[in-house]
Design an enzyme around this catalytic site. Structure first.
Site, PDB file in Angstrom:
ATOM      1  N   GLY A 216      -5.041  -5.795   3.392  1.00  0.00           N
ATOM      2  CA  GLY A 216      -4.633  -4.418   3.167  1.00  0.00           C
ATOM      3  C   GLY A 216      -5.155  -3.498   4.240  1.00  0.00           C
TER       4      GLY A 216
ATOM      5  N   MET B  57       0.855  -1.182   0.000  1.00  0.00           N
ATOM      6  CA  MET B  57       0.000   0.000   0.000  1.00  0.00           C
ATOM      7  C   MET B  57       0.888   1.227   0.000  1.00  0.00           C
ATOM      8  SD  MET B  57      -2.978  -1.172   2.676  1.00  0.00           S
ATOM      9  CE  MET B  57      -4.024   0.222   2.237  1.00  0.00           C
TER      10      MET B  57
ATOM     11  N   ASN C  44      -7.923 -10.715  -2.416  1.00  0.00           N
ATOM     12  CA  ASN C  44      -7.633  -9.405  -1.848  1.00  0.00           C
ATOM     13  C   ASN C  44      -8.864  -8.517  -2.002  1.00  0.00           C
ATOM     14  OD1 ASN C  44      -6.075  -6.495  -3.081  1.00  0.00           O
ATOM     15  ND2 ASN C  44      -5.953  -7.078  -0.943  1.00  0.00           N
TER      16      ASN C  44
ATOM     17  N   LYS D 103      -0.391  -8.888  -9.477  1.00  0.00           N
ATOM     18  CA  LYS D 103      -1.515  -8.375  -8.690  1.00  0.00           C
ATOM     19  C   LYS D 103      -2.364  -7.530  -9.630  1.00  0.00           C
ATOM     20  CE  LYS D 103      -2.700  -6.015  -4.366  1.00  0.00           C
ATOM     21  NZ  LYS D 103      -3.818  -5.220  -4.893  1.00  0.00           N
TER      22      LYS D 103
ATOM     23  N   CYS E 266      -3.251  -0.984  -9.536  1.00  0.00           N
ATOM     24  CA  CYS E 266      -3.396   0.344  -8.940  1.00  0.00           C
ATOM     25  C   CYS E 266      -4.307   1.213  -9.806  1.00  0.00           C
ATOM     26  CB  CYS E 266      -2.047   1.021  -8.776  1.00  0.00           C
ATOM     27  SG  CYS E 266      -2.165   2.696  -8.105  1.00  0.00           S
TER      28      CYS E 266
END
Length: 306
Positions: free
Chosen positions: A215, A5, A191, A131, A92
């Site tokens: 997270g 993060m 996630n 990811k 992201c």
């Protein structure tokens, strides 16, 4: 796994988690790949952070950037610096706002991914994972990409089942996670929206995922790792939560004081952590902490947390 993060999982935060709850794996904050640089694709600061392990826990180096040549060059530099496992960020949501598509923005150009994924797999001697979001604007895009990831020999996927354009709005659709698990031979780590032990246990059972990446839920409650393992109460009383938060924030102040420069920077970093809190019992106390202008004021208000 402790999620990467940006602005939160810095070296001090990772070591706190390792010391307190020892995640099975930790990730660096994403390391930006400089596509314009002719030689050094990663910053000197990032290169110093790279290691195969941190405190005895496997450390994954996450890259974010664009351009096949640049990403491969960065991966080789990371390996030379000691990386044992490299992760590519295709998730992201803020990467779509840059001049060169990075992070989740790369999902806008899926035709470019085949060259990049195969080239990275060929260049990376150790572990290689991805990811990603479920898609850029279509949550079913992930199913079109699975054959590519399998053919390239990616080691595992970490899936956040929102779209890139959703950012963090709405709920993570873990029905998609379960469908991905059923349709690929690759291990899938789930996630997104794992705030409690019940959330994590249910997600593992219902999706068939091999593991969880924690997270915001973990940043708000580091003991979430232990709650999932059954070594801390799954539903702690308010007094226990208050005591944990006091200890956690005091520890962060001390560790951030060693890593960052000046009271203002330390306070801003700790307030970034407070932004992950969503425990209604402490809403008022957290608002007061976020208003603190000095370390002394913050510490004084912290003692009032109950």
């Amino acid at each position: 796994m402790l999620a990467p993060m940006q602005g939160l999982t810095n070296r001090a935060m990772r070591r706190l988690f390792i010391d307190w709850v020892r995640p099975d794996t930790v990730f660096t904050e994403f390391m930006r790949v400089n596509a314009a640089a002719p030689v050094r694709r990663l910053s000197a600061t990032d290169l110093r952070e790279i290691a195969p392990q941190e405190g005895g826990v496997p450390l994954v180096v996450q890259l974010i950037g664009h351009g096949c040549e640049a990403l491969v060059s960065a991966a080789r530099s990371a390996q030379a610096a000691g990386a044992a496992h490299i992760n590519l960020n295709l998730g992201c949501p803020y990467g779509r706002m840059t001049s060169g598509l990075t992070g989740g923005g790369m999902l806008q150009r899926p035709e470019l991914l085949e060259e990049i994924i195969f080239a990275l797999r060929n260049a990376i001697r150790g572990g290689f994972s991805i990811k990603l979001r479920a898609g850029y604007d279509d949550p079913n895009q992930i199913f079109e990409l699975l054959p590519l990831f399998e053919a390239a020999g990616v080691d595992f996927l970490v899936l956040h089942p929102r779209t890139v354009i959703q950012e963090y709005r709405g709920a993570a659709d873990h029905g998609i996670t379960a469908r991905v698990v059923r349709q690929t031979r690759l291990p899938v780590v789930a996630n997104g929206d794992i705030r409690t032990a019940a959330d994590g246990t249910r997600l593992l059972e219902e999706s068939g995922a091999v593991g969880l990446m924690l997270g915001r839920g973990a940043i708000a409650d580091p003991l979430l790792f232990q709650r999932l393992r059954g070594s801390a109460p799954a539903e702690p009383a308010k007094a226990e939560r208050a005591a944990m938060l006091q200890r956690y924030l005091k520890e962060l102040l001390a560790r951030y004081g060693e890593l960052f420069c000046g009271e203002t920077q330390v306070l801003n970093k700790v307030k970034g952590v407070l932004a992950t809190f969503d425990d209604a019992d402490f809403d008022k106390a957290v608002r007061q902490l976020r208003k603190a202008k000095t370390m002394a004021a913050f510490s004084a208000r912290l003692t009032e947390l109950e």
